[in-house]
Design a protein around this motif. Structure first.
Motif, PDB file in Angstrom:
ATOM      1  N   THR B  21       0.910  -1.112  -0.060  1.00  0.00           N
ATOM      2  CA  THR B  21       0.046   0.020  -0.084  1.00  0.00           C
ATOM      3  C   THR B  21       0.870   1.001  -0.047  1.00  0.00           C
ATOM      4  O   THR B  21       0.357   2.440  -0.080  1.00  0.00           O
ATOM      5  CB  THR B  21      -0.903  -0.056   1.177  1.00  0.00           C
ATOM      6  OG1 THR B  21       0.123  -0.254   2.290  1.00  0.00           O
ATOM      7  CG2 THR B  21      -2.062  -0.948   1.095  1.00  0.00           C
ATOM      8  N   GLY B  22       2.063   1.334   0.067  1.00  0.00           N
ATOM      9  CA  GLY B  22       3.133   2.388   0.122  1.00  0.00           C
ATOM     10  C   GLY B  22       3.101   2.805   1.329  1.00  0.00           C
ATOM     11  O   GLY B  22       3.689   3.940   1.597  1.00  0.00           O
ATOM     12  N   LYS B  23       2.557   2.382   2.354  1.00  0.00           N
ATOM     13  CA  LYS B  23       2.767   3.092   3.719  1.00  0.00           C
ATOM     14  C   LYS B  23       3.779   2.768   4.364  1.00  0.00           C
ATOM     15  O   LYS B  23       4.087   3.424   5.554  1.00  0.00           O
ATOM     16  CB  LYS B  23       1.466   2.507   4.681  1.00  0.00           C
ATOM     17  CG  LYS B  23       0.022   2.949   4.124  1.00  0.00           C
ATOM     18  CD  LYS B  23      -1.008   2.544   4.950  1.00  0.00           C
ATOM     19  CE  LYS B  23      -2.325   3.326   3.829  1.00  0.00           C
ATOM     20  NZ  LYS B  23      -3.605   2.263   4.157  1.00  0.00           N
ATOM     21  N   ALA B  24       4.549   1.816   4.326  1.00  0.00           N
ATOM     22  CA  ALA B  24       5.864   1.521   4.804  1.00  0.00           C
ATOM     23  C   ALA B  24       6.675   2.597   5.014  1.00  0.00           C
ATOM     24  O   ALA B  24       6.946   3.262   3.967  1.00  0.00           O
ATOM     25  CB  ALA B  24       6.682   0.318   4.304  1.00  0.00           C
ATOM     26  N   LYS B  25       7.342   3.048   6.230  1.00  0.00           N
ATOM     27  CA  LYS B  25       8.226   4.234   6.312  1.00  0.00           C
ATOM     28  C   LYS B  25       9.670   3.988   6.255  1.00  0.00           C
ATOM     29  O   LYS B  25      10.243   3.613   7.277  1.00  0.00           O
ATOM     30  CB  LYS B  25       7.782   4.991   7.315  1.00  0.00           C
ATOM     31  CG  LYS B  25       6.434   5.899   7.218  1.00  0.00           C
ATOM     32  CD  LYS B  25       6.126   6.956   6.381  1.00  0.00           C
ATOM     33  CE  LYS B  25       5.058   7.657   6.160  1.00  0.00           C
ATOM     34  NZ  LYS B  25       4.659   8.502   5.070  1.00  0.00           N
ATOM     35  N   TYR B  26      10.277   4.098   5.078  1.00  0.00           N
ATOM     36  CA  TYR B  26      11.642   3.889   5.048  1.00  0.00           C
ATOM     37  C   TYR B  26      12.414   5.105   5.577  1.00  0.00           C
ATOM     38  O   TYR B  26      11.645   6.115   5.877  1.00  0.00           O
ATOM     39  CB  TYR B  26      12.031   3.487   3.537  1.00  0.00           C
ATOM     40  CG  TYR B  26      11.494   2.236   3.073  1.00  0.00           C
ATOM     41  CD1 TYR B  26      12.169   0.873   3.350  1.00  0.00           C
ATOM     42  CD2 TYR B  26      10.122   2.204   2.402  1.00  0.00           C
ATOM     43  CE1 TYR B  26      11.536  -0.391   2.756  1.00  0.00           C
ATOM     44  CE2 TYR B  26       9.520   1.000   2.297  1.00  0.00           C
ATOM     45  CZ  TYR B  26      10.157  -0.147   2.336  1.00  0.00           C
ATOM     46  OH  TYR B  26       9.569  -1.217   1.724  1.00  0.00           O
ATOM     47  N   ILE B  27      13.921   4.873   5.639  1.00  0.00           N
ATOM     48  CA  ILE B  27      14.290   6.047   6.272  1.00  0.00           C
ATOM     49  C   ILE B  27      14.152   7.493   5.484  1.00  0.00           C
ATOM     50  O   ILE B  27      13.939   8.481   6.202  1.00  0.00           O
ATOM     51  CB  ILE B  27      15.913   5.772   6.528  1.00  0.00           C
ATOM     52  CG1 ILE B  27      16.659   6.831   7.437  1.00  0.00           C
ATOM     53  CG2 ILE B  27      16.702   5.869   5.311  1.00  0.00           C
ATOM     54  CD1 ILE B  27      16.007   6.164   8.925  1.00  0.00           C
ATOM     55  N   ALA B  28      14.149   7.476   4.060  1.00  0.00           N
ATOM     56  CA  ALA B  28      13.841   8.765   3.455  1.00  0.00           C
ATOM     57  C   ALA B  28      12.413   9.106   3.626  1.00  0.00           C
ATOM     58  O   ALA B  28      12.250  10.188   3.190  1.00  0.00           O
ATOM     59  CB  ALA B  28      14.263   8.448   1.993  1.00  0.00           C
ATOM     60  N   ASP B  29      11.579   8.282   4.142  1.00  0.00           N
ATOM     61  CA  ASP B  29      10.149   8.786   4.136  1.00  0.00           C
ATOM     62  C   ASP B  29      10.031   9.534   5.753  1.00  0.00           C
ATOM     63  O   ASP B  29       8.802   9.873   5.966  1.00  0.00           O
ATOM     64  CB  ASP B  29       9.271   7.677   3.997  1.00  0.00           C
ATOM     65  CG  ASP B  29       9.533   6.945   2.722  1.00  0.00           C
ATOM     66  OD1 ASP B  29      10.061   7.442   1.625  1.00  0.00           O
ATOM     67  OD2 ASP B  29       9.470   5.660   2.795  1.00  0.00           O
TER      68      ASP B  29
END
Lengths: 166, 778
Positions: B21-29
């Motif tokens: 869903t694109g909700k995962a928050k990686y470091i750049a997010d």
């Protein structure tokens, strides 16, 4: 400058510098972080969005070029109830996700293909994904998920078309 | 054993939903109010002395808030394991192009770059070493510090295996092979570049969100170089966008830089690399040059193996000495010999630096030995499958190191299954038939066999811990000190805990590691998560299960052995099921603790480094891979048109994950075999983005047929061993052997790019410092 376009089925108007990319506009000005920057030169597809029905790398689109267009990002892909749609559900079922960083782009590449055809061969699916790099999965389960979704949507479409006669 | 409910059954990856869903928050997010952006000044010189480093002009740049150098760290930020030879920011010298010298924090990324460019940094160029063959010349420029033992300062280590006298045995062998092979460096090419986010705490400590492999290693480094007690340093694992061995040292370095800047400014600091910076600054898989001598009898019985390898560690040691050890253990392949010697030397050069990468030495040596085995089979006149079946390790055999394999040896079955699935005999005969020279497209089929030691082996103490607790809402909280950077270990731990506890997997919340809440478990490396972390989760869940069983027996008024389970519910002699929640409530009422800890320590094994003998690993993964290729004789283009992989990872816990590891590993091996080329021209990297560093796309990777031979290992959780690294290791030699079969010519240097396949040699290409210098400014 003011940029107006349709984003995930809703009109938006945003004031942003004219020299930024669509990727920066989405991430830094609209707070949509589903599109990722993997290379910033249009090679990896992690920033892919659907622009007027076509898959594009948002790192190669200038923000003002988005004006007047219809843009769908991963945040605009979901089932009517807000949960995962059939393609996203199949990504989960078929084990198509590992680290996940390419997955928003992969889902959108799948959707862009399925907008054009519901009868893709596996080779055609692979060609449709060729602009999206994945370092984890070897692509096979992503192809499985898109193939299964195409079949399901085809059945639904056939079912819908038949229903008036039955 | 009762039938398994969750282990080995289709399952949902625990973090898949947030990722699709694109909700995962990686470091750049991740972004915090008032957060500053950091950037490093990096060396544009491969080897140089820092004669001037003036940061004052950077501080005068509008928006720049702080600049740090090695002076800002305890002992100048010296770190590294097992060899402590690198600094968090360069001290006195730089040893490779891309080495970080100073770090700037500013209000915007643009101001940070302007600050970097304002720093006055004068580097006096020093003579450099780029050819590992000359690193130990008496007059070679000195890269490392003086050694206390008087050895050449560019010498790092020599790893050996010894069995009898292989040169004498080789001389006596009627069929001999003496060949040289090489592999170049390989880039991990995780699609998420490196980064870290540091937040200063009110107590004077720091929280670092870092997409690293081993948060506790990071925490230890941070405490050391920041001179802070461990309790003031917390490392939290966000989702990681791929690692493959690559997010060790460099991410620890990035973490230290942002942490120091956060402490100096009192503000959150984020650093995220561009792809160019990632490629230029990051360590690679080591390049290795190898000479192999093999001897056999005319009937195909292997007799002798003499393997000599030279590993280019580049500017720093990183994991090279461990890599060289694993390489030495696996260098002779999964075969029996009367005599066998292995010598792997590692040396410093100024070619960037080498570190951990999937396969960790075995990927390098397997690509050579499995080609050599094919060449020897050819010399004997035997089919490569027959030759391997004749000589491969079987249950009860003794390895070249002196270890007797007492269980879990699935290799012969892997070879036979791969042979059948790939239709080997028919294709091998068909493609071996004489062909007209005009035929532009030629097909070939090749095989490679593998063994790969599980976990750390005799490299170090080998343990992992898990905690488990029942929460107020009846969910189950599970932790591990090991990281899931995409490989699926959180799902593996969840399934194991669900199986042990008898609850649905979706009741379990498997946390990402956080040094404040998880328990230190050693590093997340060496494909050790399933066995080590899986056993820890099994023990923790088993301990909690025991508590709940007591509560259930008390509630149902029966003996423990009378309890049975109906899905999650408990059933006693009255056959009236009580819900799991009721048992939890009753346990609480009884005053029992609904939390547990599990630690598993691997059986003690020993390796004698001086004798080159011992028990290197507690168990081995075995596999056979077959590649079918089509080579265009006009262009040198190789298309892999079919691929079969049969692996013995012990019991498969999470099938979709295990297949995913195989497919992905094979794709990385395909890239290693054919297209992934790293070129250093006088220390300057030529491939600085994905338009020049090519990794396989969906049209390069064929449809793969994978199958598991599950030879259980008694000490593994439910019999599981490992999968992540072995998935990749044999792919390249299988493809190289297929190319040789198709063309009749052997490419012994990886990658088998167009010119090597077409012309059999490298074309002289220009190279310059330009791409690197540009890349460090974008």
């Amino acid at each position: 400058m003011l940029i107006e376009f349709t984003l995930n089925h809703k009109p938006v108007m945003v004031d942003a510098p004219p020299d930024i990319t669509l990727l920066e506009l989405l991430r830094d000005h609209l707070g949509l972080t589903g599109a990722k920057e993997g290379c910033a030169v249009g090679e990896c597809g992690a920033c892919a969005v659907i622009l007027d029905g076509r898959l594009v790398n948002s790192c190669l689109v200038l923000a003002p070029q988005a004006g007047g267009s219809d843009i769908v990002t991963i945040e605009g892909i979901h089932a009517p109830d807000g949960g995962p749609n059939d393609l996203q559900e199949n990504f989960i079922t078929y084990g198509a996700v590992q680290c996940g960083i390419c997955i928003p782009g992969m889902v959108l590449a799948g959707e862009a293909l399925l907008l054009k055809t519901l009868t893709p061969t596996r080779a055609e699916i692979r060609t449709a994904l060729a602009g999206n790099l994945c370092r984890c999965t070897g692509y096979q389960q992503i192809v499985d998920a898109i193939e299964a979704t195409a079949q399901q949507r085809r059945r639904q479409e056939t079912g819908v078309r038949r229903s008036p006669g039955t | 054993m009762t039938e398994l409910k969750y282990i080995g059954k289709p399952a949902r990856r625990v973090d898949a939903l947030e990722k699709v869903t694109g909700k995962a928050k990686y470091i750049a997010d991740r972004k915090l109010p008032g957060m500053l952006y950091a950037r490093c000044l990096r060396s544009e010189t491969p080897h140089g002395r820092i004669v001037q480093l003036d940061t004052a002009p950077a501080l005068a740049v509008p928006g720049v808030q702080a600049v740090i150098t090695s002076e800002d760290f305890f002992e100048h930020g010296l770190y590294g394991f097992p060899v402590k030879d690198k600094y968090m920011l360069a001290y006195q010298k730089v040893r490779y192009v891309g080495e970080a010298i100073a770090a700037v924090a500013a209000d915007t990324p643009e101001a940070a770059l302007a600050g970097v460019q304002a720093i006055i940094c004068e580097l006096e160029p020093l003579p450099a070493v780029f050819d590992p063959d000359h690193a130990l010349d008496p007059d070679a420029p000195q890269i490392g510090p003086d050694r206390p033992d008087g050895k050449h300062p560019n010498f790092l280590d020599l790893l050996i295996v010894r069995k009898a006298d292989p040169l004498a045995e080789w001389e006596r062998s009627p069929v001999k092979l003496d060949q040289r092979y090489s592999v170049g460096p390989q880039e991990h090419a995780y699609i998420e570049p490196e980064g870290a986010l540091a937040v200063p705490t009110r107590e004077g400590g720091v929280i670092v969100y870092a997409p690293n492999q081993s948060p506790f290693v990071n925490q230890g480094n941070l405490a050391m170089v920041l001179d802070l007690p461990h309790n003031l340093v917390r490392v939290i694992q966000p989702p990681v966008g791929g690692s493959f061995g690559g997010k060790d040292d460099l991410v620890y370095e990035t973490s230290a830089q942002v942490a120091k800047l956060a402490l100096v400014t009192g503000k959150p600091i984020r650093m995220v690399f561009s792809r160019e910076e990632s490629l230029i600054a990051s360590y690679k898989r080591d390049a290795m040059r190898m000479r192999i001598r093999l001897g056999a009898d005319p009937d195909g019985t292997l007799r002798a193996c003499k393997f000599e390898g030279l590993l280019d560690s580049g500017a720093y040691a990183s994991e090279a000495t461990f890599t060289a050890w694993r390489a030495s253990i696996h260098a002779m392949g999964a075969y029996k010999y009367n005599a066998c010697d292995v010598d792997i030397a590692c040396v410093y050069t100024n070619n960037s630096y080498s570190g951990a990468f999937r396969g960790f030495g075995n990927t390098e040596v397997c690509s050579a030995i499995e080609q050599a085995i094919d060449e020897l089979a050819d010399a004997v006149g035997m089919d490569p499958m027959d030759f391997r079946l004749k000589n491969c390790l079987r249950l009860g055999d003794e390895t070249a190191h002196g270890q007797v394999l007492t269980e879990s040896v699935g290799l012969p079955e892997c070879i036979q299954t791969a042979r059948r699935l790939s239709d080997w005999d028919r294709k091998r005969a068909e493609y071996s038939a004489p062909r007209t020279t005009q035929h532009a497209l030629r097909r070939g089929i090749g095989v490679a066999a593998l063994y790969h030691g599980t976990s750390l082996g005799a490299e170090g103490s080998d343990y992992a811990s898990s905690t488990i607790s029942v929460e107020q809402n009846y969910s189950v909280d599970l932790t591990s000190g090991l990281t899931d950077y995409g490989q699926g270990s959180r799902t593996v731990f969840t399934l194991i805990a669900a199986e042990e506890l008898g609850v649905r997997p979706d009741r379990i919340h498997m946390q990402r590691p956080d040094t404040d809440t998880a328990v230190e478990s050693g590093p997340t490396v060496a494909s050790r998560s399933t066995m080590l972390g899986g056993n820890a989760a099994r023990i923790a869940a088993g301990n909690l299960r025991q508590t709940l069983d007591f509560a259930a027996a008390d509630l149902l008024g029966c003996e423990l052995h009378q309890l049975i389970r109906a899905d999650e519910a408990y059933v006693g002699p009255t056959e009236e099921p009580v819900a799991w929640e009721q048992v939890v409530d009753h346990a609480r009422a009884m005053g029992l603790a609904l939390s547990a800890h599990g630690k598993w320590t691997a059986p003690q094994i020993t390796w004698n480094h001086h004798a080159g003998r011992g028990t290197p690993y507690m168990a081995y993964h075995f596999a056979t891979q077959v590649a079918e290729v089509e080579v265009d004789m006009r262009t040198g283009v190789v298309q892999v048109i079919g691929f079969w992989a049969v692996h013995d990872p012990g019991k498969v816990i999470f099938p979709q994950g295990a297949y995913g590891q195989l497919y992905g590993g094979i794709a990385q091996g395909l890239g290693y075999a054919l297209m992934e080329q790293i070129t250093y021209t006088n220390g300057y990297l030529q491939e600085t983005n994905f338009e020049s560093y090519l990794i396989p796309t969906s049209v390069d990777v064929p449809e793969i047929t994978a199958q598991f031979v599950e030879a259980p290992f008694s000490a593994g959780p439910y019999g599981a061993k490992n999968i992540a690294e072995p998935a990749m290791v044999p792919a390249a030699p299988a493809i190289l052997n297929a190319i040789a079969h198709a063309t009749g010519r052997r490419v012994r240097d990886l990658p088998a790019n167009l010119e090597r396949v077409l012309l059999g040699k490298d074309l002289t290409k220009g190279g310059s410092a330009k791409a690197c210098k540009l890349g460090l400014k974008t």
